[in-house]
Design a protein around this motif. Structure first.
Motif, PDB file in Angstrom:
ATOM      1  N   UNK A 117      39.581   8.657  68.371  1.00 55.38           N
ATOM      2  CA  UNK A 117      40.432   9.837  68.575  1.00 55.38           C
ATOM      3  C   UNK A 117      41.898   9.467  68.761  1.00 55.38           C
ATOM      4  N   UNK A 118      42.151   8.299  69.349  1.00 60.66           N
ATOM      5  CA  UNK A 118      43.546   7.879  69.517  1.00 60.66           C
ATOM      6  C   UNK A 118      44.214   7.643  68.166  1.00 60.66           C
ATOM      7  N   UNK A 119      43.491   6.983  67.254  1.00 63.48           N
ATOM      8  CA  UNK A 119      44.044   6.731  65.917  1.00 63.48           C
ATOM      9  C   UNK A 119      44.171   8.029  65.127  1.00 63.48           C
ATOM     10  N   UNK A 120      43.246   8.943  65.323  1.00 61.88           N
ATOM     11  CA  UNK A 120      43.331  10.249  64.657  1.00 61.88           C
ATOM     12  C   UNK A 120      44.590  10.987  65.104  1.00 61.88           C
ATOM     13  N   UNK A 121      44.909  10.891  66.396  1.00 62.20           N
ATOM     14  CA  UNK A 121      46.110  11.555  66.919  1.00 62.20           C
ATOM     15  C   UNK A 121      47.381  10.911  66.368  1.00 62.20           C
ATOM     16  N   UNK A 122      47.400   9.587  66.264  1.00 60.94           N
ATOM     17  CA  UNK A 122      48.552   8.891  65.684  1.00 60.94           C
ATOM     18  C   UNK A 122      48.713   9.292  64.220  1.00 60.94           C
ATOM     19  N   UNK A 123      47.610   9.293  63.487  1.00 61.10           N
ATOM     20  CA  UNK A 123      47.638   9.660  62.069  1.00 61.10           C
ATOM     21  C   UNK A 123      48.147  11.097  61.891  1.00 61.10           C
ATOM     22  N   UNK A 124      47.663  11.987  62.737  1.00 62.05           N
ATOM     23  CA  UNK A 124      48.071  13.388  62.642  1.00 62.05           C
ATOM     24  C   UNK A 124      49.573  13.532  62.884  1.00 62.05           C
ATOM     25  N   UNK A 125      50.084  12.879  63.926  1.00 65.17           N
ATOM     26  CA  UNK A 125      51.521  12.968  64.232  1.00 65.17           C
ATOM     27  C   UNK A 125      52.362  12.453  63.072  1.00 65.17           C
ATOM     28  N   UNK A 126      52.015  11.284  62.563  1.00 61.80           N
ATOM     29  CA  UNK A 126      52.780  10.716  61.447  1.00 61.80           C
ATOM     30  C   UNK A 126      52.623  11.570  60.190  1.00 61.80           C
ATOM     31  N   UNK A 151      50.899  13.596  70.554  1.00 62.76           N
ATOM     32  CA  UNK A 151      51.727  12.413  70.306  1.00 62.76           C
ATOM     33  C   UNK A 151      52.963  12.737  69.471  1.00 62.76           C
ATOM     34  N   UNK A 152      53.024  13.943  68.941  1.00 63.11           N
ATOM     35  CA  UNK A 152      54.153  14.290  68.069  1.00 63.11           C
ATOM     36  C   UNK A 152      55.511  14.170  68.762  1.00 63.11           C
ATOM     37  N   UNK A 153      55.691  14.680  69.988  1.00 58.58           N
ATOM     38  CA  UNK A 153      57.003  14.518  70.631  1.00 58.58           C
ATOM     39  C   UNK A 153      57.423  13.054  70.760  1.00 58.58           C
ATOM     40  N   UNK A 154      56.496  12.204  71.165  1.00 62.40           N
ATOM     41  CA  UNK A 154      56.787  10.768  71.294  1.00 62.40           C
ATOM     42  C   UNK A 154      57.212  10.173  69.963  1.00 62.40           C
ATOM     43  N   UNK A 155      56.457  10.430  68.912  1.00 65.12           N
ATOM     44  CA  UNK A 155      56.762   9.837  67.603  1.00 65.12           C
ATOM     45  C   UNK A 155      58.072  10.380  67.035  1.00 65.12           C
ATOM     46  N   UNK A 156      58.343  11.655  67.243  1.00 66.06           N
ATOM     47  CA  UNK A 156      59.615  12.207  66.754  1.00 66.06           C
ATOM     48  C   UNK A 156      60.805  11.570  67.457  1.00 66.06           C
ATOM     49  N   UNK A 157      60.691  11.369  68.764  1.00 61.58           N
ATOM     50  CA  UNK A 157      61.827  10.869  69.547  1.00 61.58           C
ATOM     51  C   UNK A 157      61.960   9.349  69.536  1.00 61.58           C
ATOM     52  N   UNK A 158      60.914   8.654  69.147  1.00 62.66           N
ATOM     53  CA  UNK A 158      60.976   7.196  69.126  1.00 62.66           C
ATOM     54  C   UNK A 158      60.850   6.651  67.692  1.00 62.66           C
ATOM     55  N   UNK A 159      59.698   6.820  67.080  1.00 70.62           N
ATOM     56  CA  UNK A 159      59.441   6.248  65.759  1.00 70.62           C
ATOM     57  C   UNK A 159      60.346   6.863  64.692  1.00 70.62           C
ATOM     58  N   UNK A 160      60.596   8.178  64.794  1.00 69.60           N
ATOM     59  CA  UNK A 160      61.420   8.881  63.796  1.00 69.60           C
ATOM     60  C   UNK A 160      62.794   9.270  64.360  1.00 69.60           C
ATOM     61  N   UNK A 161      63.277   8.549  65.333  1.00 67.55           N
ATOM     62  CA  UNK A 161      64.512   8.963  66.017  1.00 67.55           C
ATOM     63  C   UNK A 161      65.734   8.957  65.105  1.00 67.55           C
ATOM     64  N   UNK A 162      65.695   8.184  64.019  1.00 69.46           N
ATOM     65  CA  UNK A 162      66.840   8.137  63.105  1.00 69.46           C
ATOM     66  C   UNK A 162      66.672   9.048  61.892  1.00 69.46           C
TER      67      UNK A 162
END
Length: 269
Positions: A117-126, A151-162
């Protein structure tokens, strides 16, 4: 809300899954914005228990075809769409055979959480972010519902911050008491760190239970909605300490005015 663009990202949505607090409000909130002149996009996972024939899902070839790297594995991204007929609302489904083909949402027939489920959530956010990039659609607000989307807020603000498409987007997370018992995979924090996100920023996920997952979502959001009457005191206390705009719980009958006012006066101010 006239002309404002709102991206709704949800774990569950009626009529595609059974009605509960998350799936119902994930339908009602976009419907409200749509009826008040806003522009919307809705994303959810394409779980295997969604009847594709009945709901007329079909693959969007021009959006599908890329691979997302999850914990050093290439996972193909498939995008499907369907419409909610009576509302003329289009829904985008994030799909992958490995993660979403099974005929259930979050747990097996015995009620045990799926170990990935953790990987599913990461995949969904990305998957959501990459698809919105392909659509070249810059939302004013991104509204997150349900823990699989959290996980979407985290990925938007960190992984996709630029990523310039989301530079001015505000993130709202709705907090529900529809969580899960137990914990997700103990290596979840390492899998997120693989994407270059500092473990220091997500230290709560060393114990990946529901409250800690939603605390991280709240940390990276611009505003919070308490979408259930019975949100845990632990979560409420954490949110209160963030000094961010919070909309207290309102009933469905009050939601249209309350959400519209919150969006316009607190989130977009």
């Amino acid at each position: 809300m006239n002309g404002k663009k709102i991206l709704f990202v949800s774990s569950e949505l009626v009529p595609y899954l059974p009605e509960n607090q998350v799936s119902l409000m994930s339908y009602e909130a976009p419907r409200m914005v749509n009826s008040n002149g806003g522009q919307i996009r809705i994303f959810m996972p394409r779980y295997g228990n969604i009847n594709e024939r009945r709901h007329q899902l079909h693959e969007v070839i021009r959006l599908s075809g890329m691979n997302l790297v999850i914990n050093d594995m290439d996972m193909p991204l498939i995008i499907k769409v369907a419409s909610i007929p009576k509302e003329r609302i289009q829904v985008y489904f994030i799909d992958n055979e490995e993660y979403f083909k099974r005929k259930a949402t979050f747990a097996d027939v015995d009620g045990n959480l799926f170990p990935d489920n953790d990987e599913r959530a990461i995949f969904f956010a990305k998957g959501v972010v990459e698809t919105v990039k392909k659509l070249n659609w810059s939302p004013d607000i991104i509204h997150v519902h349900g823990w699989m989307a959290s996980l979407l807020p985290l990925y938007l603000r960190e992984y996709y911050k630029d990523e310039p498409l989301f530079a001015d987007s505000k993130i709202v997370t709705s907090i529900y008491d529809n969580g899960y018992d137990g914990e997700l995979d103990s290596k979840m924090i390492n899998k997120i760190a693989f994407d270059g996100i500092s473990e220091e920023n997500i230290s709560a996920l060393s114990t990946p239970d529901y409250n800690n997952l939603l605390k991280v979502a709240a940390d990276y959001s611009d505003a919070i909605i308490l979408a259930s009457e019975d949100v845990s005191e632990d979560l409420k206390s954490h949110i209160a300490n963030l000094s961010k705009p919070v909309l207290p719980y309102v009933s469905l009958q009050e939601a249209e005015d309350a959400y519209t006012n919150f969006y316009t006066t607190e989130v977009l101010k």
